[in-house]
Structures are given as structure tokens and as C-alpha cells.
Design a protein around this motif. Structure first.
Motif, PDB file in Angstrom:
ATOM      1  N   ARG A 196      -6.544   3.163  -0.004  1.00 47.46           N
ATOM      2  CA  ARG A 196      -5.455   3.587  -0.880  1.00 47.46           C
ATOM      3  C   ARG A 196      -6.038   4.413  -2.036  1.00 47.46           C
ATOM      4  NH1 ARG A 196      -0.770   0.013  -3.831  1.00 47.46           N
ATOM      5  NH2 ARG A 196       0.404   1.815  -4.595  1.00 47.46           N
ATOM      6  N   PRO A 197      -5.777   5.696  -2.016  1.00 46.43           N
ATOM      7  CA  PRO A 197      -6.391   6.552  -3.042  1.00 46.43           C
ATOM      8  C   PRO A 197      -5.644   6.495  -4.373  1.00 46.43           C
ATOM      9  CG  PRO A 197      -5.135   7.882  -1.484  1.00 46.43           C
ATOM     10  CD  PRO A 197      -4.946   6.449  -1.078  1.00 46.43           C
ATOM     11  N   GLY A 198      -6.294   7.018  -5.397  1.00 44.85           N
ATOM     12  CA  GLY A 198      -5.681   7.035  -6.727  1.00 44.85           C
ATOM     13  C   GLY A 198      -5.759   8.420  -7.338  1.00 44.85           C
ATOM     14  N   TYR A 199      -4.934   8.617  -8.358  1.00 40.05           N
ATOM     15  CA  TYR A 199      -4.961   9.870  -9.113  1.00 40.05           C
ATOM     16  C   TYR A 199      -5.926   9.728 -10.292  1.00 40.05           C
ATOM     17  CZ  TYR A 199      -0.605  11.058  -6.659  1.00 40.05           C
ATOM     18  OH  TYR A 199       0.340  11.329  -5.709  1.00 40.05           O
ATOM     19  N   LYS A 200      -6.125  10.842 -10.966  1.00 39.45           N
ATOM     20  CA  LYS A 200      -7.018  10.891 -12.123  1.00 39.45           C
ATOM     21  C   LYS A 200      -6.594   9.883 -13.202  1.00 39.45           C
ATOM     22  CE  LYS A 200      -9.367  14.831 -14.112  1.00 39.45           C
ATOM     23  NZ  LYS A 200      -9.272  16.277 -14.246  1.00 39.45           N
ATOM     24  N   ASN A 201      -5.266   9.727 -13.372  1.00 39.62           N
ATOM     25  CA  ASN A 201      -4.772   8.847 -14.444  1.00 39.62           C
ATOM     26  C   ASN A 201      -4.842   7.370 -14.068  1.00 39.62           C
ATOM     27  OD1 ASN A 201      -2.713   8.409 -12.650  1.00 39.62           O
ATOM     28  ND2 ASN A 201      -1.118   9.397 -13.889  1.00 39.62           N
TER      29      ASN A 201
ATOM     30  N   ALA B 143      -3.320   5.882 -11.600  1.00 41.36           N
ATOM     31  CA  ALA B 143      -2.207   5.430 -10.741  1.00 41.36           C
ATOM     32  C   ALA B 143      -2.609   5.574  -9.277  1.00 41.36           C
ATOM     33  CB  ALA B 143      -0.970   6.275 -11.026  1.00 41.36           C
ATOM     34  N   LYS B 144      -2.087   4.671  -8.477  1.00 36.17           N
ATOM     35  CA  LYS B 144      -2.382   4.713  -7.038  1.00 36.17           C
ATOM     36  C   LYS B 144      -1.287   5.452  -6.289  1.00 36.17           C
ATOM     37  CE  LYS B 144      -6.077   2.021  -6.650  1.00 36.17           C
ATOM     38  NZ  LYS B 144      -7.333   2.561  -6.156  1.00 36.17           N
ATOM     39  N   LEU B 145      -1.666   6.158  -5.257  1.00 35.83           N
ATOM     40  CA  LEU B 145      -0.661   6.763  -4.384  1.00 35.83           C
ATOM     41  C   LEU B 145       0.039   5.659  -3.599  1.00 35.83           C
ATOM     42  CD1 LEU B 145      -2.735   9.204  -4.884  1.00 35.83           C
ATOM     43  CD2 LEU B 145      -1.848  10.105  -2.759  1.00 35.83           C
ATOM     44  N   ARG B 146       1.285   5.903  -3.247  1.00 40.18           N
ATOM     45  CA  ARG B 146       2.026   4.872  -2.513  1.00 40.18           C
ATOM     46  C   ARG B 146       1.880   5.081  -1.017  1.00 40.18           C
ATOM     47  NH1 ARG B 146       7.474   3.683  -5.865  1.00 40.18           N
ATOM     48  NH2 ARG B 146       7.698   2.150  -4.229  1.00 40.18           N
ATOM     49  N   LEU B 147       0.655   5.178  -0.618  1.00 39.48           N
ATOM     50  CA  LEU B 147       0.339   5.337   0.805  1.00 39.48           C
ATOM     51  C   LEU B 147      -1.130   5.007   1.030  1.00 39.48           C
ATOM     52  CD1 LEU B 147      -1.381   8.207   0.683  1.00 39.48           C
ATOM     53  CD2 LEU B 147       0.874   9.196   0.722  1.00 39.48           C
ATOM     54  N   GLN B 148      -1.470   4.842   2.288  1.00 42.61           N
ATOM     55  CA  GLN B 148      -2.865   4.690   2.678  1.00 42.61           C
ATOM     56  C   GLN B 148      -3.303   6.024   3.271  1.00 42.61           C
ATOM     57  OE1 GLN B 148      -4.687   1.740   2.445  1.00 42.61           O
ATOM     58  NE2 GLN B 148      -2.966   0.550   1.629  1.00 42.61           N
ATOM     59  N   MET B 149      -4.543   6.407   3.020  1.00 43.42           N
ATOM     60  CA  MET B 149      -4.969   7.741   3.449  1.00 43.42           C
ATOM     61  C   MET B 149      -6.326   7.690   4.153  1.00 43.42           C
ATOM     62  SD  MET B 149      -5.517  11.088   1.029  1.00 43.42           S
ATOM     63  CE  MET B 149      -7.182  10.724   0.520  1.00 43.42           C
ATOM     64  N   MET B 150      -6.489   8.586   5.081  1.00 45.49           N
ATOM     65  CA  MET B 150      -7.801   8.814   5.697  1.00 45.49           C
ATOM     66  C   MET B 150      -7.901  10.318   5.930  1.00 45.49           C
ATOM     67  SD  MET B 150      -8.975   7.601   9.485  1.00 45.49           S
ATOM     68  CE  MET B 150      -7.617   8.143  10.519  1.00 45.49           C
TER      69      MET B 150
ATOM     70  N   GLY C 133       6.642   3.139   0.985  1.00 46.28           N
ATOM     71  CA  GLY C 133       5.775   4.262   0.617  1.00 46.28           C
ATOM     72  C   GLY C 133       6.569   5.519   0.301  1.00 46.28           C
ATOM     73  N   ARG C 134       5.970   6.377  -0.462  1.00 46.84           N
ATOM     74  CA  ARG C 134       6.560   7.686  -0.759  1.00 46.84           C
ATOM     75  C   ARG C 134       5.500   8.614  -1.332  1.00 46.84           C
ATOM     76  NH1 ARG C 134      11.369   5.626  -3.667  1.00 46.84           N
ATOM     77  NH2 ARG C 134      10.930   4.044  -2.138  1.00 46.84           N
ATOM     78  N   LEU C 135       5.893   9.860  -1.512  1.00 46.35           N
ATOM     79  CA  LEU C 135       4.961  10.853  -2.046  1.00 46.35           C
ATOM     80  C   LEU C 135       5.775  11.847  -2.862  1.00 46.35           C
ATOM     81  CD1 LEU C 135       2.023  11.982  -1.991  1.00 46.35           C
ATOM     82  CD2 LEU C 135       2.623  13.178   0.110  1.00 46.35           C
ATOM     83  N   GLY C 136       5.423  11.982  -4.129  1.00 46.64           N
ATOM     84  CA  GLY C 136       6.183  12.858  -5.029  1.00 46.64           C
ATOM     85  C   GLY C 136       6.066  14.331  -4.651  1.00 46.64           C
ATOM     86  N   LEU C 137       6.968  15.124  -5.207  1.00 46.94           N
ATOM     87  CA  LEU C 137       6.941  16.564  -4.941  1.00 46.94           C
ATOM     88  C   LEU C 137       5.623  17.165  -5.421  1.00 46.94           C
ATOM     89  CD1 LEU C 137      10.543  17.825  -5.873  1.00 46.94           C
ATOM     90  CD2 LEU C 137       9.533  17.619  -3.589  1.00 46.94           C
TER      91      LEU C 137
END
Ligand SMILES: O=C(O)CCC(=O)C(=O)O
Ligand SMILES: [Fe+2]
Length: 412
Positions: free
Chosen positions: A225-230, A232-239, A315-319
Motif C-alpha cells: 500500500r503506497p503513500g503520498y509525500k504528505n 497519506a496512504k492511497l486507497r489501493l494496493q499497488m505493484m 478503494g478509490r483514486l482521486g482525480l
């Protein structure tokens, strides 16, 4: 070397049986997170040198063999920078990606679970990635680092095969099997450079895709689960396959920030399907007689990056815009090609980062969305995953968790 030296010096060792799956062990080995439990007068004394693995007790030499980089990692080193992966080396069977089949059977059965822990590795671990002489990257273990198993996109446990029809039977029973793409509804050119191919990926290929992503995702460079600079975590799992994209730095790198391993390669058959989809999109665009060259509208590309996202039902992903590829790729408008598998999702897209001004389309399992050319810089995002909307047969065959798997291919 020091580690091997300790191994040889130690008198007796025992491999400790572990409940974690073997691919996870490979990841740990790749990450240098090896530990051997040293037997001491019949009592176990935990030490920094211990190997935990699924293997039962074995000899020192058995343990030493385990210390070599996993075959996955070797392949990754060899295929670095290339897009050809060895699916065989992953032990993955591939079906016939590229067939156009319809899959519209909606899943009614509620699946449980919202994913396992997402505290996976990552930012607690100082980036102390080193490289061995062979070029294999590994991360030096850090004491106290909080390592958890990679996210498994599928539920564990065996399926009841008596309930299942054969795959052939299931496909035969579907409506609209093998219908030409231009006849199915809801697809076509959404805007200049943006094409939606509805239910383009066959059920068999979707199943293989889930199984392949699951297998790769449990190994080095797999789902986290990745995170942003600030923070906050993304609401998804990533590879990431091919190259790693880090949302924190917004850069592509050749190692995963999660475990320091090289990103797994993109399975060749994924790339073949991408190329066929672009050709079929050109076929649709070519029906417009005013277009002299469809490539002007939608350039072709050879993907060297695949970002695999798994959204649970929350899960979701912002614009956002996809704009971290090379300026050459972006300037040419080389498209992003997106595969959706599992539950459907509401996908927004538009010229501004404003949900109220965005258009909406539902992406279903098997859909392929392509946006390039004049649409390469659109804002887009996923507002929601529609529960229980995945094809039932896909879930029965793969035990995919409730949620949606999305693969986006790009050329750096
Ligand atoms: O999940 C999707 O459909 C979109 C994913 C996406 O936009 C991305 O990974 O950049
Ligand atoms: Fe995106």
C-alpha cells in the motif's frame, strides 16, 4: 559474505517452518531479510541469523542454497529494462491473451474480507539498498523494521470444484460470446484519443491475468500500500512491473521502495494484449472516414511500465493526470492502456480536476480503456467500486477478493 561465513561457522542450524507462503520467503530472501535460528543445546535461541521458511528442517547446505537470490530476482535482473518476462520462470500458466470474448455474467454471491494488513514494509525502512556483484539489488535488514506479508489479491482456501463448470462450459453459456467489438453497447470513441473497448478481454484471459498478478504480487516487488509525500496512504494496493512508480516521489525507478527489489517484468502476453487492443482501437477510429491517419489520433506504443492496482470495495483514486512518464512519451501522446478485472468501478474523466465537471463511465471486468493523443493529459480517477459486480465464474476460478484489479500500461 559475512552472513555465509556465519553460516559455515555455525555448528547446527534448523530451518523453522513458517506459515507464510513461499513467494514471501523469496521476497524476504531478495530483501536480505534472512535469519537463521541457531540451535543451542537443544533450545532455540533467536538470533539475528535465522532463516525462516516453509521448508522443514534441513542441512546447513540446504540453508545455504536458500540464500541464493530467488529465480524471480535473477530473472528480474536479467530482464531489467526489457519488457519480456519469463512467465515460465514464475511458474505461471498463461492462457491465450488477446481473444475477444464477452463476459457479462454478474456475480451475486457476497465475498468477504477487505484485504489484509497494509502496513507493508516501506517507509519505516531506511532506503539502504545495496547491490551485489551480480547486480542484484537487496535491502540490508534493519533491526526493528515492521515487515508484513505482501497483500494477497485472492482469498486463501480451496474452491469447491464440484460447483464449477468447466471453463469451456462457462464461456459457452455466456451471452454474446465472440460478438464483434463494434456491436456491443457502451463502447467506442469517448473523446478524441480516448477509446473504450467493452468486455474485450475474454474470461479465460481475465482468469489468467488474476492468477498471474496474484503470483507475481506475492513475490519480490509485489503488492503493497503506497503513500503520498504528505504521509497519506492511497486507497489501493499497488505493484509495478517493468519500472516502479513511486507516488511519494512521483518518479519512476528501477527498484520498489517497498522492499528494494527490482520490479518484476511485464508478462509478454500482457503486452501482446495491449498491442492488439491498440490495433482494434485503430480499427474503430478508422471507421471515421475523415481521419486520414488513425495514429495521429491515437499513437501506438510498446509498454515498458505496468502499474497494477487492486481496489477493495472501499478503494478509490482521486482525480489526477498520468504525467510522470518521459516528456518525449507525453509529448507524443503515447497512450495509457487500462485493463479492468473483477468488480466494476465508476471512472471519472475530464479536462479539469473537478468531479462535478467530469464525465463518468462504468468500467466492467474485461473492459479496456485507452487514452492517448489529445486525451493523454485528462484528469481521471475512480470514485467507487461496485460491490458484487464481478463475473461469478471469475471469482469462482480465482477466488479474487471483493474488489477490482486494474492494470495500466504506459511507455516511459
Ligand atoms: O483504476 C483505474 O481505472 C485507473 C488507475 C489509474 O489511473 C492509475 O493507475 O494511474
Ligand atoms: Fe492514472
Amino acid at each position: 559474505m559475512v552472513f555465509m561465513y556465519r553460516l559455515v561457522k555455525a555448528k547446527t542450524f534448523r530451518l523453522v517452518t513458517s506459515p507464510v507462503p513461499v513467494p514471501y520467503i523469496s521476497r524476504q530472501i531478495c530483501s536480505g531479510l534472512l535469519s537463521i535460528r541457531k540451535m543451542n543445546g537443544g533450545k532455540d535461541s533467536a538470533s539475528e541469523d535465522s532463516i525462516s521458511g516453509r521448508a522443514n528442517s534441513t542441512s546447513l547446505w540446504g540453508a545455504a542454497i536458500k540464500l541464493r537470490p530467488s529465480p524471480d530476482c535473477i530473472d528480474r535482473r536479467e530482464c531489467r529494462g526489457a519488457v519480456e518476462t519469463s512467465s515460465n520462470s514464475l511458474g505461471v500458466r498463461h492462457g491465450s491473451f488477446g481473444k475477444r470474448r464477452s463476459m457479462i455474467d454478474l456475480r451475486s454471491e457476497q465475498r468477504s474480507g477487505d484485504g489484509n494488513s497494509s502496513k507493508f514494509r516501506n517507509k519505516n525502512i531506511p532506503a539502504r539498498v545495496k547491490r551485489s556483484k551480480s547486480g542484484q539489488s537487496y535491502r540490508k535488514p534493519d533491526e526493528g523494521a515492521n515487515h508484513v506479508a505482501p497483500f494477497d489479491i485472492c482469498l486463501s482456501g480451496s474452491r469447491d470444484s464440484t460447483v464449477l463448470k468447466s471453463l469451456q462450459e462457462m464461456e459457452e453459456n455466456q451471452e454474446n460470446v465472440e460478438h464483434p467489438i463494434e456491436e456491443s453497447g457502451g463502447q467506442g470513441v469517448l473523446r478524441p484519443g480516448m477509446v473504450l473497448l467493452k468486455r474485450y478481454i475474454s474470461l479465460g484471459d481475465q482468469i489468467e491475468m488474476v492468477k498471474t498478478c496474484r503470483e507475481i504480487g506475492l513475490g519480490p516487488g509485489g503488492f503493497y500500500r503506497p503513500g503520498y509525500k504528505n504521509g497519506a496512504k492511497l486507497r489501493l494496493q499497488m505493484m509495478c512491473l517493468g519500472l516502479n512508480w513511486d507516488p511519494e516521489t512521483r518518479k519512476y525507478e528501477d527498484q520498489s521502495p517497498a522492499d528494494g527489489c527490482k520490479p518484476p517484468c511485464i508478462p509478454r502476453k500482457f503486452n501482446q494484449l495491449v498491442e492488439t487492443a491498440i490495433q482494434d482501437a485503430h480499427g474503430l477510429l478508422g471507421k471515421d472516414c475523415t481521419l486520414s491517419n488513425v495514429e495521429d489520433m491515437l499513437p501506438a506504443m510498446s509498454p515498458d511500465i505496468c502499474i497494477v492496482n487492486f481496489y477493495t470495495t472501499t478503494g478509490r483514486l482521486g482525480l489526477h493526470q498520468d504525467r510522470d512518464e518521459s516528456s518525449e512519451s507525453l509529448d507524443k501522446g503515447l497512450p495509457v492502456v487500462s485493463f479492468s478485472v473483477g468488480d466494476s468501478a465508476e471512472f471519472l474523466y475530464g479536462d479539469q480536476r473537478d468531479v462535478n465537471k467530469a464525465d463518468k463511465v462504468v468500467l466492467e471486468s474485461g473492459d479496456v480503456l485507452i487514452f492517448g493523443g489529445k486525451s493523454r493529459h485528462i484528469f481521471h480517477g475512480v470514485t467507487s467500486v461496485i460491490p458484487d459486480s464481478a463475473p461469478k465464474a471469475l471469482i469462482e476460478e480465482t477466488r479474487l477478493r471483493p474488489g477490482r484489479l486494474n492494470l495500466t500500461f504506459r511507455q516511459y
